[in-house]
Design a protein around this motif. Structure first.
Motif, PDB file in Angstrom:
ATOM      1  N   ALA A  60       0.841  -1.200   0.000  1.00 45.28           N
ATOM      2  CA  ALA A  60       0.000   0.000   0.000  1.00 45.28           C
ATOM      3  C   ALA A  60       0.882   1.258   0.000  1.00 45.28           C
ATOM      4  N   GLY A  61       0.627   2.148  -0.959  1.00 43.78           N
ATOM      5  CA  GLY A  61       1.360   3.406  -1.038  1.00 43.78           C
ATOM      6  C   GLY A  61       2.727   3.316  -1.666  1.00 43.78           C
ATOM      7  N   ASN A  62       3.131   2.128  -2.091  1.00 42.50           N
ATOM      8  CA  ASN A  62       4.458   1.946  -2.688  1.00 42.50           C
ATOM      9  C   ASN A  62       4.343   1.576  -4.162  1.00 42.50           C
ATOM     10  N   PRO A  63       5.322   1.949  -4.984  1.00 44.28           N
ATOM     11  CA  PRO A  63       5.318   1.511  -6.380  1.00 44.28           C
ATOM     12  C   PRO A  63       5.319  -0.016  -6.446  1.00 44.28           C
ATOM     13  N   GLY A  64       4.513  -0.557  -7.302  1.00 43.86           N
ATOM     14  CA  GLY A  64       4.430  -2.001  -7.426  1.00 43.86           C
ATOM     15  C   GLY A  64       3.425  -2.641  -6.503  1.00 43.86           C
ATOM     16  N   GLY A  65       2.831  -1.858  -5.600  1.00 40.02           N
ATOM     17  CA  GLY A  65       1.794  -2.403  -4.740  1.00 40.02           C
ATOM     18  C   GLY A  65       0.524  -2.669  -5.509  1.00 40.02           C
ATOM     19  N   GLY A  66      -0.308  -3.539  -4.983  1.00 35.39           N
ATOM     20  CA  GLY A  66      -1.561  -3.844  -5.664  1.00 35.39           C
ATOM     21  C   GLY A  66      -2.415  -4.782  -4.859  1.00 35.39           C
ATOM     22  N   THR A  67      -3.664  -4.906  -5.277  1.00 39.25           N
ATOM     23  CA  THR A  67      -4.589  -5.875  -4.691  1.00 39.25           C
ATOM     24  C   THR A  67      -5.007  -6.847  -5.777  1.00 39.25           C
ATOM     25  N   PHE A  68      -4.769  -8.115  -5.511  1.00 42.72           N
ATOM     26  CA  PHE A  68      -5.038  -9.194  -6.450  1.00 42.72           C
ATOM     27  C   PHE A  68      -6.365  -9.841  -6.067  1.00 42.72           C
ATOM     28  N   HIS A  69      -7.195 -10.162  -7.048  1.00 46.47           N
ATOM     29  CA  HIS A  69      -8.509 -10.738  -6.790  1.00 46.47           C
ATOM     30  C   HIS A  69      -8.646 -12.059  -7.534  1.00 46.47           C
ATOM     31  N   ALA A  70      -9.266 -13.025  -6.866  1.00 50.00           N
ATOM     32  CA  ALA A  70      -9.390 -14.364  -7.449  1.00 50.00           C
ATOM     33  C   ALA A  70     -10.672 -15.023  -6.971  1.00 50.00           C
ATOM     34  N   VAL A  71     -11.065 -16.054  -7.690  1.00 51.01           N
ATOM     35  CA  VAL A  71     -12.115 -16.953  -7.222  1.00 51.01           C
ATOM     36  C   VAL A  71     -11.447 -18.236  -6.736  1.00 51.01           C
ATOM     37  N   ILE A  72     -12.140 -18.931  -5.819  1.00 47.68           N
ATOM     38  CA  ILE A  72     -11.687 -20.217  -5.299  1.00 47.68           C
ATOM     39  C   ILE A  72     -12.784 -21.228  -5.604  1.00 47.68           C
ATOM     40  N   PHE A  73     -12.421 -22.365  -6.155  1.00 45.31           N
ATOM     41  CA  PHE A  73     -13.426 -23.326  -6.584  1.00 45.31           C
ATOM     42  C   PHE A  73     -12.919 -24.746  -6.355  1.00 45.31           C
ATOM     43  N   GLU A  74     -13.855 -25.685  -6.338  1.00 38.46           N
ATOM     44  CA  GLU A  74     -13.502 -27.095  -6.165  1.00 38.46           C
ATOM     45  C   GLU A  74     -12.735 -27.590  -7.372  1.00 38.46           C
ATOM     46  N   HIS A  75     -11.687 -28.381  -7.107  1.00 45.42           N
ATOM     47  CA  HIS A  75     -10.870 -28.910  -8.189  1.00 45.42           C
ATOM     48  C   HIS A  75     -10.181 -30.179  -7.727  1.00 45.42           C
ATOM     49  N   GLU A  76     -10.529 -31.322  -8.336  1.00 44.53           N
ATOM     50  CA  GLU A  76      -9.875 -32.606  -8.080  1.00 44.53           C
ATOM     51  C   GLU A  76      -9.792 -32.909  -6.586  1.00 44.53           C
ATOM     52  N   ASP A  77     -10.937 -32.934  -5.918  1.00 46.61           N
ATOM     53  CA  ASP A  77     -11.029 -33.238  -4.497  1.00 46.61           C
ATOM     54  C   ASP A  77     -10.333 -32.210  -3.609  1.00 46.61           C
ATOM     55  N   GLY A  78     -10.019 -31.065  -4.169  1.00 44.60           N
ATOM     56  CA  GLY A  78      -9.415 -29.984  -3.412  1.00 44.60           C
ATOM     57  C   GLY A  78      -9.938 -28.658  -3.918  1.00 44.60           C
ATOM     58  N   HIS A  79      -9.090 -27.649  -3.894  1.00 41.93           N
ATOM     59  CA  HIS A  79      -9.512 -26.347  -4.384  1.00 41.93           C
ATOM     60  C   HIS A  79      -8.433 -25.764  -5.290  1.00 41.93           C
ATOM     61  N   ALA A  80      -8.833 -24.781  -6.079  1.00 41.59           N
ATOM     62  CA  ALA A  80      -7.910 -24.085  -6.964  1.00 41.59           C
ATOM     63  C   ALA A  80      -8.298 -22.610  -7.011  1.00 41.59           C
ATOM     64  N   PHE A  81      -7.367 -21.777  -7.484  1.00 39.32           N
ATOM     65  CA  PHE A  81      -7.588 -20.339  -7.600  1.00 39.32           C
ATOM     66  C   PHE A  81      -7.561 -19.932  -9.069  1.00 39.32           C
ATOM     67  N   ALA A  82      -8.295 -18.866  -9.392  1.00 40.90           N
ATOM     68  CA  ALA A  82      -8.233 -18.280 -10.727  1.00 40.90           C
ATOM     69  C   ALA A  82      -8.383 -16.772 -10.592  1.00 40.90           C
ATOM     70  N   LEU A  83      -7.489 -16.027 -11.202  1.00 40.77           N
ATOM     71  CA  LEU A  83      -7.541 -14.568 -11.148  1.00 40.77           C
ATOM     72  C   LEU A  83      -8.770 -14.035 -11.868  1.00 40.77           C
ATOM     73  N   ILE A  84      -9.304 -12.932 -11.348  1.00 39.77           N
ATOM     74  CA  ILE A  84     -10.470 -12.294 -11.950  1.00 39.77           C
ATOM     75  C   ILE A  84     -10.243 -10.789 -12.018  1.00 39.77           C
ATOM     76  N   ASP A  85     -11.047 -10.111 -12.838  1.00 41.01           N
ATOM     77  CA  ASP A  85     -10.961  -8.657 -12.960  1.00 41.01           C
ATOM     78  C   ASP A  85     -11.726  -7.931 -11.861  1.00 41.01           C
ATOM     79  N   GLU A  86     -12.858  -8.493 -11.459  1.00 41.02           N
ATOM     80  CA  GLU A  86     -13.760  -7.787 -10.552  1.00 41.02           C
ATOM     81  C   GLU A  86     -13.198  -7.739  -9.137  1.00 41.02           C
ATOM     82  N   PRO A  87     -13.046  -6.550  -8.546  1.00 40.57           N
ATOM     83  CA  PRO A  87     -12.556  -6.459  -7.161  1.00 40.57           C
ATOM     84  C   PRO A  87     -13.540  -7.113  -6.192  1.00 40.57           C
ATOM     85  N   PHE A  88     -12.977  -7.729  -5.147  1.00 47.98           N
ATOM     86  CA  PHE A  88     -13.816  -8.338  -4.124  1.00 47.98           C
ATOM     87  C   PHE A  88     -13.832  -7.497  -2.856  1.00 47.98           C
ATOM     88  N   ALA A  89     -12.671  -7.239  -2.258  1.00 49.62           N
ATOM     89  CA  ALA A  89     -12.623  -6.511  -0.985  1.00 49.62           C
ATOM     90  C   ALA A  89     -11.398  -5.614  -0.936  1.00 49.62           C
TER      91      ALA A  89
END
Length: 216
Positions: A60-89
């Motif tokens: 926060a407040g530094n060059p290169g800072g950012g907030t990354f947003h993703a969805v979490i979903f079921e995948h092969e008896d576990g979970h996986a992440f995928a980046l998304i455009d829409e901000p969450f929080a």
């Protein structure tokens, strides 16, 4: 310095009868070298399909800072992440919201995925969310299922991984009810304290509100 995942606020907002409860859990991450990140994840009971959301913020407040947003979903008896455009929080350590393409090009993306994995392993609310994602089933005694008795004994079977929830009455296998573990946690969030029970382990308590004790 050890990795620290510090649980923060849990925000619960009741939605309409179709979607149920909207939950957002916030927290802070400190890496072994003092690396800092903030995170938030959330899910809505009743949502179909079961997909959760995640935000991780750095710099926060530094060059290169950012907030990354993703969805979490079921995948092969576990979970996986995928980046998304829409901000969450919005999170305290987070810089500007990044689109999925901006996040993929960011040099700190491997660190973000590492933080996400650590949060899923260490934040108790993430265990709750994961059971929701995977629709984990459990066997409950009739009294527990009907909420006439509090849960006093929990086991995680060694062979099949089934969770069993028992109240004060002697368990009668013939009257056991099949349900979802995340619904039991919805009703009794003290179960968060024992969701890390390994297979073959169990925990007991004397009464509702008493601390859980892992059985030897």
């Amino acid at each position: 310095m050890d990795i620290q995942v510090v649980e923060g606020t849990l925000v619960e907002v009741l939605r309409n009868a179709v979607t149920g409860m909207d939950r957002r859990a916030f927290g802070e991450f400190v890496g072994p070298q003092g690396e800092l990140a903030s995170y938030a994840f959330g899910w809505t009971t009743g949502a179909d399909p079961h997909v959760a959301r995640l935000s991780v913020g750095i710099g926060a407040g530094n060059p290169g800072g950012g907030t990354f947003h993703a969805v979490i979903f079921e995948h092969e008896d576990g979970h996986a992440f995928a980046l998304i455009d829409e901000p969450f929080a919005r999170v305290p350590q987070g810089g500007p919201d990044l689109t999925a393409n901006q996040a993929r090009a960011h040099e700190d993306l491997p660190f973000i995925w590492w933080v996400a994995d650590q949060v899923m392993q260490r934040d108790r609310r993430a265990w709750w969310m994961r059971h929701w994602l995977l629709s984990t089933t459990c066997v409950q005694t009739r009294e527990v299922f009907e909420r006439s008795e509090p849960i006093l004994w929990v086991s995680h079977d060694a062979d099949d991984g089934i969770w069993q929830l028992v109240g004060a009455s002697d368990a009668d296998p013939s009257t056991g009810k099949l349900g979802h573990l995340h619904h039991a946690i919805d009703e009794d969030q003290s179960l968060l304290d024992i969701l890390d029970l390994p297979r073959g382990a169990s925990a007991t308590r004397a009464a509702a509100g008493s601390p859980w004790q892992n059985d030897a």
